[in-house]
Design an enzyme around this catalytic site. Structure first.
Site, short mmCIF file in Angstrom:
data_model
loop_
_atom_site.label_atom_id
_atom_site.label_comp_id
_atom_site.label_asym_id
_atom_site.label_seq_id
_atom_site.Cartn_x
_atom_site.Cartn_y
_atom_site.Cartn_z
N HIS A 138 0.85 -1.19 0.00
CA HIS A 138 0.00 0.00 0.00
C HIS A 138 0.89 1.24 0.00
CE1 HIS A 138 -3.56 2.43 0.79
NE2 HIS A 138 -2.81 3.13 1.62
N ASP A 189 -14.69 2.38 7.47
CA ASP A 189 -13.67 3.28 6.93
C ASP A 189 -14.28 4.18 5.85
OD1 ASP A 189 -11.07 4.40 6.29
OD2 ASP A 189 -11.30 3.27 4.43
N ARG A 228 -14.33 12.59 7.51
CA ARG A 228 -13.05 13.27 7.75
C ARG A 228 -12.73 14.24 6.62
NH1 ARG A 228 -9.25 8.64 7.63
NH2 ARG A 228 -7.63 10.19 7.93
N SER A 251 -7.47 3.77 9.05
CA SER A 251 -8.13 3.76 7.74
C SER A 251 -7.40 2.82 6.78
CB SER A 251 -8.15 5.20 7.21
OG SER A 251 -8.50 5.23 5.86
N LYS A 281 -8.68 -1.68 5.95
CA LYS A 281 -8.98 -2.25 4.63
C LYS A 281 -8.02 -3.38 4.31
CE LYS A 281 -8.47 1.97 3.04
NZ LYS A 281 -8.76 3.36 2.89
N1 URA Z 1 -5.33 6.69 2.64
C1 URA Z 1 -6.34 6.05 3.27
O1 URA Z 1 -6.77 4.99 2.87
N2 URA Z 1 -6.85 6.62 4.38
C2 URA Z 1 -6.38 7.77 4.89
O2 URA Z 1 -6.88 8.20 5.90
C3 URA Z 1 -5.35 8.44 4.20
C4 URA Z 1 -4.81 7.87 3.09
#
Ligand code: URA
Length: 436
Positions: A84, A163, A170, A185, A189
């Site tokens: 990621h 999320d 947010r 967050s 995932k």
């Molecule tokens: N990427 C994400 O998936 N969540 C965040 O809060 C910031 C970047």
């Protein structure tokens, strides 16, 4: 006595810690609608100011992961490792990395996101491939991971729905920049994907969310720590995002550049990040004894065409036209190409990468509202970047635009993003450090 939601918000506002079960209840209430958006937004703001301990962040991450389905890929043989990136400009690494790592024997189940703010998103890049479907059922995702070795899909309502809901709040309440909220967050995932381990690319610089190495290091350390707390292998690389990665910015242009990496013709910086992250994935997946061996193995998968073969199969399995791997004319092409020229002699000493990202969004390569439709063909190709010596009038960037007005606006923005000097800037390593 169980604390009420207002009491939990007030406790966090006053800098007190919450118990894991209180955090679980809060997230469950938020997903089911008994905790209102206004309360969750107030909670997010309290976290932004007061922070969260590592244990609180682990509890938040697990509660968000468990708000949806957690995939179990244990019946698929071999290690499953994902990657990621915290987001950047021109970051197309996932598109070449996943097939290369799969070609080396580690499966890559990847749930990706869309562009966020000024940064691009893997799903938008994949959708530049004619026919490519990112909206798969979990069952189809599993089948493609099993048969091909990698599959890349979007977050569904089934995966970490807390999320999706919290992120949207947010985004409009000034609470994106909280490190514990970012950690929860990202990891909620990724931990729902059924992976054994995760390699993170934490970007720092003008085109990243974390502008300074110190903030990026703090984010990387907490990501690794919380992933370990959730029982997963995890390492993070801090990489520079003070200039666009590679030459291309924009969805079809970037996807083509990632395919060039698979053919051994990719820009050096994209190849270096791909190979470094991929080597960590191969070591984590147990197929290489160390990262030196892993890097060599990935370069072989480029040279022998095995990464490109996996990419063709993955694209076909997801409904896309596999000819894109070899033939760039299959991608949509913008009608206009407009040059950005050097305004003086000298060295390019900096490229304001945030400005490049926002120029790309304004051109139609990204969104300012969730409902905006992306134009896959538009974007930029950089001929010159930070550290290059240039002559007045020379072409620095080619803008691929849908019309003359947007093209001219992009040229103006990119001219403003360049800083010149009379001497070369100090060189900075692309891969800054490894955490974990
Ligand atoms: N990427 C994400 O998936 N969540 C965040 O809060 C910031 C970047």
């Amino acid at each position: 006595m169980k604390r009420t939601t207002p009491e939990l918000i007030a406790a966090k506002r006053d800098g007190l810690a919450l118990d894991p079960h209180e955090i679980q209840d809060l997230i469950a209430g938020f997903v089911h609608g008994t905790v209102h958006d206004s309360q969750m937004a107030a909670f997010a703001m309290a976290v932004l100011f007061r922070g969260m301990s590592r244990d609180e962040t682990v509890a938040l991450t697990l509660a968000m992961r468990d708000s949806g389905r957690v995939l179990d890929l244990a019946d698929i043989p071999g290690a499953k490792v994902d990657k990621h990136s915290t987001g950047g400009v021109g970051d197309k690494v996932s598109l070449c990395l996943a097939p290369l790592v799969a070609a080396c024997g580690v499966r890559v189940p990847m749930v990706s996101g869309r562009g966020l703010g000024h940064t691009g998103g893997t799903l938008d890049k994949l959708e530049a491939i004619p026919g490519f479907r990112v909206g798969l059922s979990v069952e189809r995702f599993r089948d493609v991971v099993r048969e091909v070795g990698t599959c890349m899909m979007g977050q569904t309502a089934e995966i970490a729905p807390a999320d999706g809901k919290l992120y949207a709040l947010r985004d409009v309440t000034g609470t994106v920049e909280s490190i514990p909220l970012i950690v929860a967050s990202i990891l909620s995932k990724k931990l729902a994907e059924g992976i054994d381990g995760l390699v993170l690319d934490v970007k720092t610089g003008s085109g990243a969310f974390m502008k300074t190495p110190e903030r990026a290091r703090e984010l990387a350390a907490l990501l690794v720590d919380v992933a370990h707390g959730a029982g997963k292998h995890c390492v993070a690389w801090l990489t520079r995002m003070d200039r666009p990665l590679g030459r291309a910015v924009g969805n079809a242009l970037e996807t083509h550049e990632a395919m060039e990496v698979l053919h051994g013709r990719g820009p050096e910086d994209v190849v270096d990040v791909t190979v470094a992250l991929g080597a960590s994935m191969l070591v984590m997946g147990g197929v290489c004894k160390d990262e030196t061996v892993g890097r060599a193995r990935l370069r072989e998968a480029i040279a022998d065409g095995s990464g490109a073969r996996i990419a063709r199969r993955m694209i076909e399995a997801q409904g896309g036209d596999p000819r894109v791997v070899d033939d760039p004319t299959v991608f949509a092409k913008a009608p206009l190409e407009v040059p950005v020229r050097a305004t003086r002699d000298g060295w390019i000493t900096a490229v304001d990468t945030y400005a490049v990202g926002t120029a790309g969004v304004a051109l139609g390569a990204g969104r300012t509202r969730a409902e905006d439709v992306i134009d896959p063909a538009v974007g930029f190709v950089f001929e010159r970047t930070t550290g290059d010596k240039v002559t007045r009038g020379e072409v620095l960037v080619t803008v691929h635009a849908a019309d003359a007005q947007r093209g001219a606006e992009a040229v103006e923005r990119l001219e403003g993003a360049m800083t010149y000097g009379d001497a070369p800037p100090p060189s900075v390593a692309l891969l800054l450090e490894r955490v974990g």
